[in-house]
Design a protein around this motif. Structure first.
Motif, mmCIF file in Angstrom:
data_model
loop_
_atom_site.group_PDB
_atom_site.id
_atom_site.type_symbol
_atom_site.label_atom_id
_atom_site.label_comp_id
_atom_site.label_asym_id
_atom_site.label_seq_id
_atom_site.Cartn_x
_atom_site.Cartn_y
_atom_site.Cartn_z
ATOM 1 N N ILE A 6 5.560 -14.855 0.019
ATOM 2 C CA ILE A 6 6.098 -16.211 0.137
ATOM 3 C C ILE A 6 7.554 -16.222 -0.322
ATOM 4 O O ILE A 6 7.910 -15.611 -1.332
ATOM 5 N N LYS A 7 8.388 -16.935 0.420
ATOM 6 C CA LYS A 7 9.788 -17.068 0.026
ATOM 7 C C LYS A 7 10.247 -18.510 0.224
ATOM 8 O O LYS A 7 9.586 -19.303 0.904
ATOM 9 N N ILE A 8 11.366 -18.829 -0.360
ATOM 10 C CA ILE A 8 11.965 -20.149 -0.186
ATOM 11 C C ILE A 8 12.427 -20.318 1.262
ATOM 12 O O ILE A 8 13.143 -19.470 1.799
ATOM 13 N N GLN A 9 12.016 -21.409 1.874
ATOM 14 C CA GLN A 9 12.506 -21.752 3.212
ATOM 15 C C GLN A 9 13.747 -22.634 3.121
ATOM 16 O O GLN A 9 14.739 -22.434 3.823
ATOM 17 N N GLU A 10 13.673 -23.610 2.227
ATOM 18 C CA GLU A 10 14.783 -24.555 2.040
ATOM 19 C C GLU A 10 14.654 -25.156 0.657
ATOM 20 O O GLU A 10 13.548 -25.414 0.180
ATOM 21 N N ARG A 11 15.769 -25.392 -0.008
ATOM 22 C CA ARG A 11 15.732 -26.048 -1.311
ATOM 23 C C ARG A 11 16.961 -26.922 -1.472
ATOM 24 O O ARG A 11 17.998 -26.682 -0.841
ATOM 25 N N GLY A 12 16.828 -27.962 -2.290
ATOM 26 C CA GLY A 12 17.931 -28.881 -2.465
ATOM 27 C C GLY A 12 17.479 -30.129 -3.196
ATOM 28 O O GLY A 12 16.512 -30.116 -3.957
ATOM 29 N N ASP A 13 18.168 -31.243 -2.939
ATOM 30 C CA ASP A 13 17.814 -32.513 -3.571
ATOM 31 C C ASP A 13 16.515 -33.056 -2.976
ATOM 32 O O ASP A 13 16.290 -32.980 -1.760
ATOM 33 N N PHE A 14 15.698 -33.638 -3.821
ATOM 34 C CA PHE A 14 14.397 -34.150 -3.401
ATOM 35 C C PHE A 14 14.513 -35.159 -2.264
ATOM 36 O O PHE A 14 13.704 -35.155 -1.335
#
Length: 280
Positions: free
Chosen positions: A268-276
């Motif tokens: 598993i890896k991060i697909q997208e991250r940022g502000d909620f």
């Protein structure tokens, strides 16, 4: 339903403790340590408005400890629990429920405050029911030597003494749109709220995944009482989150509030991250 991020400021913890067996040459790229090997971490709570319920998830560190205690953690940032709640247009008297994922001081410290004369401790939210679970409560009020410094009686006992404390049984929920995942790796019976919002599910992952940097399976905190169990619990949650596109909301990530994950060749890896706000 309305969802709000409640910022309560930042504190610092030892980078090695937060990343366990992972070498500093790897984790320092994500969250650089200062000259004392300390990294900054958020204390990010959540406010859920659902009908006549106004539910707060976790409460940050609070402000009732002395300067010596706070000096260990280098508190910084302008936000506080109360100021952030008021910034959203609410006050302490409006909170109907406080959900405590677990009772470590950086999650439950803001649940209790001193009265004006600093001689009596009272719940911060006078009209709220405080929610824990019986197994974790027993664990916290009879702590093992490893966790004893994280369970402060002044954060915990006033909740019971006030009559405002109730317990959530495993597999049950007192709320219409919030369920719970119970996990035991970090501490006994930590509760992860799973919020059903429109056609999405949002998991407030607390200390199972303190940050987006902890998504790789071996990246596990030294604070965890059962690290191998944490790895199993994390793997199961991440598999489900990837399959069903759950939004992960991070309590301690100093940069990223939320993320989506996906399956890749190496796990598993991060697909997208940022502000909620960008995910809902």
């Amino acid at each position: 339903m309305n969802l709000h991020i409640i910022d309560t400021g930042f504190f610092k913890l030892d980078g090695g403790a937060m990343f366990g067996v992972v070498p500093k040459t790897l984790w320092n790229k994500h969250n650089p340590a200062d000259e004392k090997n300390l990294c900054s971490w958020a204390m990010r709570c959540m406010l859920v408005e659902d009908g006549n319920k106004l539910m707060l998830i976790d409460t940050g560190l609070g402000d009732k400890q002395d300067d010596r205690f706070f000096g260990f953690y280098d508190l910084h940032g302008d936000a506080t629990l109360i100021s952030s709640i008021r910034e959203k247009g609410y006050d302490v008297t409006d909170i109907t429920d406080v959900i405590l994922t677990h009772l470590h001081f950086d999650h439950a410290g803001g649940a209790v405050r001193y009265k004006t004369d600093r001689s009596i401790l009272i719940p911060t939210f006078p009209n709220a029911t405080y929610w824990s679970n019986e197994e974790h409560w027993q664990w916290a009020t009879n702590p093992n030597p490893r966790e004893k410094a994280s369970f402060l009686k002044e954060n915990i006992l006033p909740l019971q003494e006030s009559g405002q404390l109730k317990f959530i049984k495993k597999g049950m929920s007192p709320f219409q749109h919030i369920d719970f995942i119970h996990v035991d790796g970090h501490t006994e019976q930590m509760m992860l709220p799973v919020i059903s919002y429109k056609d999405q599910k949002i998991i407030y992952v607390a200390d199972l995944l303190p940050s987006s940097f902890h998504v790789p399976l071996p990246w596990i905190m030294s604070y965890d009482v059962r690290p191998l169990l944490t790895m199993q619990e994390k793997e199961a949650l991440l598999e489900k989150a990837a399959d069903e596109k759950y939004i992960l909301l991070f309590e301690h990530d100093p940069i990223y509030e939320a993320a989506l994950v996906e399956k890749a060749e190496k796990g598993i890896k991060i697909q997208e991250r940022g502000d909620f706000i960008n995910f809902i």
